[in-house]
Scaffold this motif. Sequence first.
Motif, PDB file in Angstrom:
ATOM      1  N   ALA A  57      -7.625 -12.124  -7.491  1.00  0.00           N
ATOM      2  CA  ALA A  57      -7.308 -10.745  -7.158  1.00  0.00           C
ATOM      3  C   ALA A  57      -5.975 -10.593  -6.462  1.00  0.00           C
ATOM      4  O   ALA A  57      -5.298  -9.589  -6.619  1.00  0.00           O
ATOM      5  CB  ALA A  57      -8.422 -10.162  -6.276  1.00  0.00           C
ATOM      6  N   HIS A  58      -5.588 -11.602  -5.655  1.00  0.00           N
ATOM      7  CA  HIS A  58      -4.342 -11.473  -4.898  1.00  0.00           C
ATOM      8  C   HIS A  58      -3.503 -12.740  -5.026  1.00  0.00           C
ATOM      9  O   HIS A  58      -2.757 -13.089  -4.111  1.00  0.00           O
ATOM     10  CB  HIS A  58      -4.653 -11.171  -3.425  1.00  0.00           C
ATOM     11  N   GLY A  59      -3.613 -13.418  -6.176  1.00  0.00           N
ATOM     12  CA  GLY A  59      -2.893 -14.669  -6.357  1.00  0.00           C
ATOM     13  C   GLY A  59      -1.396 -14.535  -6.262  1.00  0.00           C
ATOM     14  O   GLY A  59      -0.734 -15.384  -5.680  1.00  0.00           O
ATOM     15  N   GLY A  60      -0.807 -13.474  -6.835  1.00  0.00           N
ATOM     16  CA  GLY A  60       0.636 -13.323  -6.805  1.00  0.00           C
ATOM     17  C   GLY A  60       1.082 -11.965  -6.314  1.00  0.00           C
ATOM     18  O   GLY A  60       2.204 -11.535  -6.623  1.00  0.00           O
ATOM     19  N   ALA A  61       0.231 -11.277  -5.556  1.00  0.00           N
ATOM     20  CA  ALA A  61       0.591  -9.941  -5.079  1.00  0.00           C
ATOM     21  C   ALA A  61       1.748 -10.023  -4.085  1.00  0.00           C
ATOM     22  O   ALA A  61       1.686 -10.762  -3.107  1.00  0.00           O
ATOM     23  CB  ALA A  61      -0.612  -9.263  -4.433  1.00  0.00           C
ATOM     24  N   LEU A  62       2.785  -9.259  -4.344  1.00  0.00           N
ATOM     25  CA  LEU A  62       3.942  -9.211  -3.450  1.00  0.00           C
ATOM     26  C   LEU A  62       3.814  -8.122  -2.395  1.00  0.00           C
ATOM     27  O   LEU A  62       4.585  -8.101  -1.436  1.00  0.00           O
ATOM     28  CB  LEU A  62       5.217  -8.983  -4.258  1.00  0.00           C
ATOM     29  N   GLN A  63       2.846  -7.219  -2.575  1.00  0.00           N
ATOM     30  CA  GLN A  63       2.706  -6.101  -1.648  1.00  0.00           C
ATOM     31  C   GLN A  63       1.346  -5.463  -1.867  1.00  0.00           C
ATOM     32  O   GLN A  63       0.684  -5.692  -2.888  1.00  0.00           O
ATOM     33  CB  GLN A  63       3.803  -5.061  -1.907  1.00  0.00           C
ATOM     34  N   PRO A  64       0.889  -4.639  -0.931  1.00  0.00           N
ATOM     35  CA  PRO A  64      -0.330  -3.864  -1.145  1.00  0.00           C
ATOM     36  C   PRO A  64      -0.052  -2.699  -2.084  1.00  0.00           C
ATOM     37  O   PRO A  64       1.091  -2.492  -2.506  1.00  0.00           O
ATOM     38  CB  PRO A  64      -0.673  -3.375   0.264  1.00  0.00           C
ATOM     39  N   PRO A  65      -1.081  -1.940  -2.472  1.00  0.00           N
ATOM     40  CA  PRO A  65      -0.823  -0.707  -3.223  1.00  0.00           C
ATOM     41  C   PRO A  65       0.090   0.226  -2.429  1.00  0.00           C
ATOM     42  O   PRO A  65      -0.177   0.524  -1.266  1.00  0.00           O
ATOM     43  CB  PRO A  65      -2.225  -0.103  -3.409  1.00  0.00           C
ATOM     44  N   VAL A  66       1.167   0.677  -3.066  1.00  0.00           N
ATOM     45  CA  VAL A  66       2.211   1.449  -2.389  1.00  0.00           C
ATOM     46  C   VAL A  66       2.662   2.576  -3.313  1.00  0.00           C
ATOM     47  O   VAL A  66       2.276   2.621  -4.484  1.00  0.00           O
ATOM     48  CB  VAL A  66       3.420   0.549  -2.037  1.00  0.00           C
ATOM     49  N   PRO A  67       3.493   3.499  -2.832  1.00  0.00           N
ATOM     50  CA  PRO A  67       4.089   4.485  -3.739  1.00  0.00           C
ATOM     51  C   PRO A  67       4.871   3.799  -4.859  1.00  0.00           C
ATOM     52  O   PRO A  67       5.456   2.735  -4.661  1.00  0.00           O
ATOM     53  CB  PRO A  67       5.006   5.299  -2.814  1.00  0.00           C
TER      54      PRO A  67
ATOM     55  N   ARG B   4       0.096   8.305  -8.021  1.00  0.00           N
ATOM     56  CA  ARG B   4       1.510   7.917  -8.025  1.00  0.00           C
ATOM     57  C   ARG B   4       1.749   6.664  -7.184  1.00  0.00           C
ATOM     58  O   ARG B   4       2.729   6.570  -6.438  1.00  0.00           O
ATOM     59  CB  ARG B   4       2.387   9.076  -7.531  1.00  0.00           C
ATOM     60  N   GLY B   5       0.822   5.720  -7.333  1.00  0.00           N
ATOM     61  CA  GLY B   5       0.961   4.448  -6.649  1.00  0.00           C
ATOM     62  C   GLY B   5       1.107   3.309  -7.638  1.00  0.00           C
ATOM     63  O   GLY B   5       0.908   3.466  -8.842  1.00  0.00           O
ATOM     64  N   ALA B   6       1.468   2.143  -7.136  1.00  0.00           N
ATOM     65  CA  ALA B   6       1.646   0.953  -7.970  1.00  0.00           C
ATOM     66  C   ALA B   6       1.629  -0.268  -7.063  1.00  0.00           C
ATOM     67  O   ALA B   6       1.594  -0.157  -5.825  1.00  0.00           O
ATOM     68  CB  ALA B   6       2.951   1.021  -8.765  1.00  0.00           C
ATOM     69  N   GLN B   7       1.658  -1.445  -7.675  1.00  0.00           N
ATOM     70  CA  GLN B   7       1.658  -2.702  -6.932  1.00  0.00           C
ATOM     71  C   GLN B   7       2.477  -3.729  -7.702  1.00  0.00           C
ATOM     72  O   GLN B   7       2.320  -3.866  -8.921  1.00  0.00           O
ATOM     73  CB  GLN B   7       0.229  -3.210  -6.727  1.00  0.00           C
ATOM     74  N   ALA B   8       3.350  -4.429  -7.009  1.00  0.00           N
ATOM     75  CA  ALA B   8       4.220  -5.426  -7.636  1.00  0.00           C
ATOM     76  C   ALA B   8       3.609  -6.815  -7.485  1.00  0.00           C
ATOM     77  O   ALA B   8       3.084  -7.169  -6.424  1.00  0.00           O
ATOM     78  CB  ALA B   8       5.613  -5.395  -7.001  1.00  0.00           C
TER      79      ALA B   8
ATOM     80  N   PRO C 260       1.865   2.038   7.665  1.00  0.00           N
ATOM     81  CA  PRO C 260       0.455   2.446   7.819  1.00  0.00           C
ATOM     82  C   PRO C 260       0.027   3.551   6.866  1.00  0.00           C
ATOM     83  O   PRO C 260      -1.163   3.652   6.544  1.00  0.00           O
ATOM     84  CB  PRO C 260       0.376   2.901   9.282  1.00  0.00           C
ATOM     85  N   SER C 261       0.961   4.377   6.391  1.00  0.00           N
ATOM     86  CA  SER C 261       0.582   5.464   5.492  1.00  0.00           C
ATOM     87  C   SER C 261       0.106   4.947   4.130  1.00  0.00           C
ATOM     88  O   SER C 261      -0.528   5.680   3.376  1.00  0.00           O
ATOM     89  CB  SER C 261       1.760   6.420   5.299  1.00  0.00           C
ATOM     90  N   TRP C 262       0.385   3.677   3.812  1.00  0.00           N
ATOM     91  CA  TRP C 262      -0.049   3.127   2.531  1.00  0.00           C
ATOM     92  C   TRP C 262      -1.563   2.997   2.428  1.00  0.00           C
ATOM     93  O   TRP C 262      -2.089   2.796   1.347  1.00  0.00           O
ATOM     94  CB  TRP C 262       0.598   1.761   2.301  1.00  0.00           C
TER      95      TRP C 262
END
Length: 517
Positions: A327-337, A312-316, A186-188
């Motif tokens: 926008a989310h065709g191959g997103a493996l995760q939400p924006p995260v540290p 200091r975030g990123a997205q894989a 949830p902190s993400w």
Amino acid sequence: MTGPARQPQQTGVAPTQPHPWRRLDARMLVVTPLDSVLRLLPVLAILLLTGRGDPMRVWIALGLTGLLVLLGALRWQTTRYRITDDRVELHKGWLHRQRTSVPRDRIRTVDLTAKLVHRIFGLSVVRVSAAAGSHAGAHQLDLDAVSTAEAEGLRRELLARRAPAPGAEVAAPAAPPAEELARLDPSWVRYAPLTVSSLAGIGVVLGALWRLFDDLGVDPLDVPTVGVAADRLAAAPVWLGTAVVGVLLLVLAVVGSVVLFVERWWSYRLTREADGTLRVRRGLLTRRSLSVSGRRLRGVLVSEPLLLRAGRGAQAWAVSTGLEKGAHGGALQPPVPRAEAGRVAAAVLREHPSVIIGAPLSRHPRAALTRRLTRALGSAAALVGVAWLVAARWPTLDWVGPASLALLPIALLLGLDRYRNLGHALTERYLVARQGSLHRRTVALQRSGVIGWTFRQSVFQRRSGLVTVQAVTAAGDRGYEVLDILAADGVALADATTPGLFDPMRPTPSSTPPVSA
């Protein structure tokens, strides 16, 4: 003596079709009209409680709902699909008939989507995506809708490339436990305002408010509080009005982006199944499930837009064939540290983070720094020149010229940062490349997934002895660049990444012309 041939006995039983055609689930006849009716509930509530609103909208919507019921019945009656040993076929349409056929060996992803109404009735929409080049241009096939159990069975069957037994119903077989790679923290949510969705959030909030006023049949300026606030804002100094509007837009952006984040990524889980398939499940109201075949995965891209990178975030993102562009065709995760993005990227590729995102990158030559600074400062100087011309032409804008000088140090920092982010590395299994400042991207591409190379060299690059090398692949963006490296290093990098690819172009000893005395 041979007698006459015996005729086959008529048993009155029709032969079993090897791969029978199937219908969509009959519950789909209720889903679309009900979804339309649910959208009318706010209007009906307003009419009943306040007596305000437009009754004509209700009658029109009810008429359209009845039409949707009729069209849904025709669509259900005329839609058939089947799975054979080597193809997935879909036939639909009455006036306009459409025949879609997707080869099973080209299937790359199977996406399951269930809106809230679909979930109530236990239905899902199955979207089958195939690689480009399939026959008849059939790159995508949608089954709207099938039961949730059947959708799960279809997903496993299609990704496993096994045809079901002739005449058998598709059911979800008992699957071995999947390996969990990540789940929602949830902190993400703190990274939500640092993404492009924050801009979309403004539209979401404003759109919801505008629809509410429209359903009430009220002009927002007629509301006493809103009208008084608008009059005071118009009478205030320009700087104060601009500041107030800016703060309001910022609040709307934060609220809207958080709402979008929660709706998109609630219950997020990333798992790897026994056959290597990656599965991303997410969504609050609309549940989504994206399955990426492990055989088609060619790498991972870690994306860091400017605001997200500042936090200091990123997205894989998955680099795979058959993924939708979006926008989310191959997103493996939400924006995260950023550390979490690197961990997930390494876990997906079954490597240690120090080999992927944390790999030490080779610095590019100083000539690349000169190009970064020249391009950044040159563009900024041109804008400064235009600003001074505007200030000279319109005296009321004389402040524009001096203010534009701030662009020069910004451009200098941007050029230095772009050079600092340039780098590449070659590991045992992956080519790692990084570039960008406003949007930094780090890609780890499987060496076995590189199918060719493109070398580009502009006039200015030739003078500096630099070249841009692009690794061509069938996945993701179809190519990933290594910018501004020495020409000899570019050739050596390509040769080391794909050994033997350039052998046919090398001269053989027999082809060397003899040296005359």
